[in-house]
Design a protein around this motif. Structure first.
Motif, PDB file in Angstrom:
ATOM      1  N   LEU A 191       0.850  -1.182   0.000  1.00  0.00           N
ATOM      2  CA  LEU A 191       0.000   0.000   0.000  1.00  0.00           C
ATOM      3  C   LEU A 191       0.889   1.236   0.000  1.00  0.00           C
ATOM      4  N   PRO A 192       0.355   2.368  -0.414  1.00  0.00           N
ATOM      5  CA  PRO A 192       1.154   3.590  -0.469  1.00  0.00           C
ATOM      6  C   PRO A 192       1.200   4.330   0.867  1.00  0.00           C
ATOM      7  N   VAL A 193       1.559   3.606   1.915  1.00  0.00           N
ATOM      8  CA  VAL A 193       1.631   4.187   3.249  1.00  0.00           C
ATOM      9  C   VAL A 193       3.067   4.600   3.540  1.00  0.00           C
ATOM     10  N   ASP A 194       3.254   5.853   3.933  1.00  0.00           N
ATOM     11  CA  ASP A 194       4.579   6.324   4.336  1.00  0.00           C
ATOM     12  C   ASP A 194       4.904   5.664   5.676  1.00  0.00           C
ATOM     13  N   PRO A 195       5.975   4.854   5.743  1.00  0.00           N
ATOM     14  CA  PRO A 195       6.267   4.119   6.969  1.00  0.00           C
ATOM     15  C   PRO A 195       6.644   5.006   8.153  1.00  0.00           C
ATOM     16  N   GLU A 196       7.114   6.212   7.898  1.00  0.00           N
ATOM     17  CA  GLU A 196       7.505   7.117   8.981  1.00  0.00           C
ATOM     18  C   GLU A 196       6.318   7.844   9.588  1.00  0.00           C
ATOM     19  N   THR A 210       2.057  -7.182 -10.030  1.00  0.00           N
ATOM     20  CA  THR A 210       0.614  -7.065 -10.191  1.00  0.00           C
ATOM     21  C   THR A 210       0.236  -5.724  -9.587  1.00  0.00           C
ATOM     22  N   VAL A 211      -0.435  -4.909 -10.392  1.00  0.00           N
ATOM     23  CA  VAL A 211      -0.867  -3.585  -9.963  1.00  0.00           C
ATOM     24  C   VAL A 211      -2.378  -3.630  -9.796  1.00  0.00           C
ATOM     25  N   PHE A 212      -2.835  -3.240  -8.632  1.00  0.00           N
ATOM     26  CA  PHE A 212      -4.258  -3.181  -8.345  1.00  0.00           C
ATOM     27  C   PHE A 212      -4.661  -1.710  -8.295  1.00  0.00           C
ATOM     28  N   LEU A 213      -5.686  -1.354  -9.067  1.00  0.00           N
ATOM     29  CA  LEU A 213      -6.188   0.019  -9.095  1.00  0.00           C
ATOM     30  C   LEU A 213      -7.643   0.041  -8.658  1.00  0.00           C
ATOM     31  N   SER A 214      -8.006   1.055  -7.905  1.00  0.00           N
ATOM     32  CA  SER A 214      -9.420   1.194  -7.540  1.00  0.00           C
ATOM     33  C   SER A 214     -10.203   1.809  -8.695  1.00  0.00           C
ATOM     34  N   PHE A 236      -4.948   4.244 -14.944  1.00  0.00           N
ATOM     35  CA  PHE A 236      -3.907   3.412 -15.544  1.00  0.00           C
ATOM     36  C   PHE A 236      -2.779   4.240 -16.156  1.00  0.00           C
ATOM     37  N   ALA A 237      -3.093   5.235 -16.985  1.00  0.00           N
ATOM     38  CA  ALA A 237      -2.057   6.006 -17.681  1.00  0.00           C
ATOM     39  C   ALA A 237      -1.146   6.742 -16.699  1.00  0.00           C
ATOM     40  N   VAL A 238      -1.711   7.308 -15.662  1.00  0.00           N
ATOM     41  CA  VAL A 238      -0.927   8.049 -14.675  1.00  0.00           C
ATOM     42  C   VAL A 238      -0.015   7.092 -13.905  1.00  0.00           C
ATOM     43  N   VAL A 239      -0.566   5.967 -13.469  1.00  0.00           N
ATOM     44  CA  VAL A 239       0.233   4.988 -12.731  1.00  0.00           C
ATOM     45  C   VAL A 239       1.298   4.379 -13.640  1.00  0.00           C
ATOM     46  N   ASN A 240       0.954   4.126 -14.893  1.00  0.00           N
ATOM     47  CA  ASN A 240       1.899   3.572 -15.854  1.00  0.00           C
ATOM     48  C   ASN A 240       3.104   4.497 -16.047  1.00  0.00           C
ATOM     49  N   LYS A 241       2.854   5.814 -16.055  1.00  0.00           N
ATOM     50  CA  LYS A 241       3.936   6.793 -16.202  1.00  0.00           C
ATOM     51  C   LYS A 241       4.902   6.700 -15.011  1.00  0.00           C
ATOM     52  N   VAL A 242       4.360   6.664 -13.808  1.00  0.00           N
ATOM     53  CA  VAL A 242       5.190   6.560 -12.609  1.00  0.00           C
ATOM     54  C   VAL A 242       5.944   5.226 -12.604  1.00  0.00           C
ATOM     55  N   TYR A 243       5.247   4.171 -12.936  1.00  0.00           N
ATOM     56  CA  TYR A 243       5.845   2.830 -12.997  1.00  0.00           C
ATOM     57  C   TYR A 243       7.050   2.851 -13.939  1.00  0.00           C
ATOM     58  N   ILE A 263      -9.512  -1.165  -2.226  1.00  0.00           N
ATOM     59  CA  ILE A 263      -8.169  -1.457  -1.729  1.00  0.00           C
ATOM     60  C   ILE A 263      -8.159  -1.029  -0.261  1.00  0.00           C
ATOM     61  N   PRO A 264      -7.498  -1.790   0.620  1.00  0.00           N
ATOM     62  CA  PRO A 264      -7.482  -1.426   2.037  1.00  0.00           C
ATOM     63  C   PRO A 264      -7.080   0.037   2.272  1.00  0.00           C
ATOM     64  N   LYS A 265      -7.622   0.589   3.333  1.00  0.00           N
ATOM     65  CA  LYS A 265      -7.346   1.960   3.773  1.00  0.00           C
ATOM     66  C   LYS A 265      -7.806   3.004   2.763  1.00  0.00           C
ATOM     67  N   GLY A 266      -8.673   2.620   1.829  1.00  0.00           N
ATOM     68  CA  GLY A 266      -9.175   3.574   0.844  1.00  0.00           C
ATOM     69  C   GLY A 266      -8.143   3.997  -0.188  1.00  0.00           C
ATOM     70  N   CYS A 267      -7.078   3.212  -0.331  1.00  0.00           N
ATOM     71  CA  CYS A 267      -6.017   3.555  -1.287  1.00  0.00           C
ATOM     72  C   CYS A 267      -6.503   3.393  -2.721  1.00  0.00           C
ATOM     73  N   LYS A 268      -5.795   4.059  -3.625  1.00  0.00           N
ATOM     74  CA  LYS A 268      -6.103   4.007  -5.054  1.00  0.00           C
ATOM     75  C   LYS A 268      -5.244   2.989  -5.786  1.00  0.00           C
ATOM     76  N   VAL A 269      -4.143   2.570  -5.166  1.00  0.00           N
ATOM     77  CA  VAL A 269      -3.207   1.659  -5.820  1.00  0.00           C
ATOM     78  C   VAL A 269      -2.541   0.752  -4.774  1.00  0.00           C
ATOM     79  N   GLU A 270      -2.232  -0.463  -5.212  1.00  0.00           N
ATOM     80  CA  GLU A 270      -1.452  -1.418  -4.425  1.00  0.00           C
ATOM     81  C   GLU A 270      -0.639  -2.219  -5.438  1.00  0.00           C
TER      82      GLU A 270
END
Length: 126
Positions: free
Chosen positions: A35-40, A77-81, A86-93, A112-119
Motif C-alpha cells: 500500500l502507499p503508506v509512508d512508513p515514517e 501485479t498492480v491493483f487500481l481502484s 492506468f495512464a498516470v500509474v503507468n507513467k510513474v511505474y 483497496i485497504p485503507k481507501g487507497c487508489k493503488v497497491e
C-alpha cells in the motif's frame, strides 16, 4: 529442503494483517501487495501518482533487506481502484522500472485497504 525466510523492513509499512511483508525461498522473493503508506508518518498521499511512487518506494525498501533492488523484479501485479488511473500509474511505474521490464498484470478492484487508489505486489529473483 531449503528454508523459507521471512523478510521485513522498518522502512516499509508493517503488515496490517496475518501476513509477511515478503518471503524469500532460494533465489526468489515474493512481496505482499504494498500500500502507499509512508512508513515514517503512516500517511497516504492523496494523488494516485504519489501513491504509486510510495508503493514502489516501499517495494524497494523490502527488496533491499534481502540484498535485491528493483532490477531483480520479474513480475508485478498492480491493483487500481479506478482503471482510469492506468495512464498516470503507468507513467510513474515507467520512471522506476527499466528494460527488460517485469511481466505485469494490472486490474481494477472493487476496493483497496485503507481507501487507497493503488497497491502493487511483486516477485523478484536474484
Amino acid at each position: 529442503m531449503t528454508e523459507i525466510k521471512v523478510i521485513s523492513s522498518k522502512k516499509a509499512p508493517a503488515a496490517i494483517g496475518p501476513y509477511s511483508q515478503a518471503l524469500a525461498f532460494e533465489n526468489m522473493m515474493f512481496l505482499s501487495g504494498q500500500l502507499p503508506v509512508d512508513p515514517e508518518t503512516g500517511n497516504i498521499p492523496e494523488k494516485v501518482e504519489d501513491q504509486a511512487a510510495q508503493s514502489i518506494a516501499n517495494i524497494k525498501s523490502i527488496l533491499s533487506e534481502n540484498g535485491m533492488n528493483i532490477t531483480n523484479v520479474v513480475k508485478t501485479t498492480v491493483f487500481l481502484s479506478d482503471i482510469n488511473d492506468f495512464a498516470v500509474v503507468n507513467k510513474v511505474y515507467g520512471e522506476h522500472f527499466q528494460e527488460p521490464y517485469p511481466a505485469r498484470s494490472c486490474v481494477q478492484v472493487a476496493a483497496i485497504p485503507k481507501g487507497c487508489k493503488v497497491e502493487i505486489e511483486c516477485i523478484a529473483v536474484k
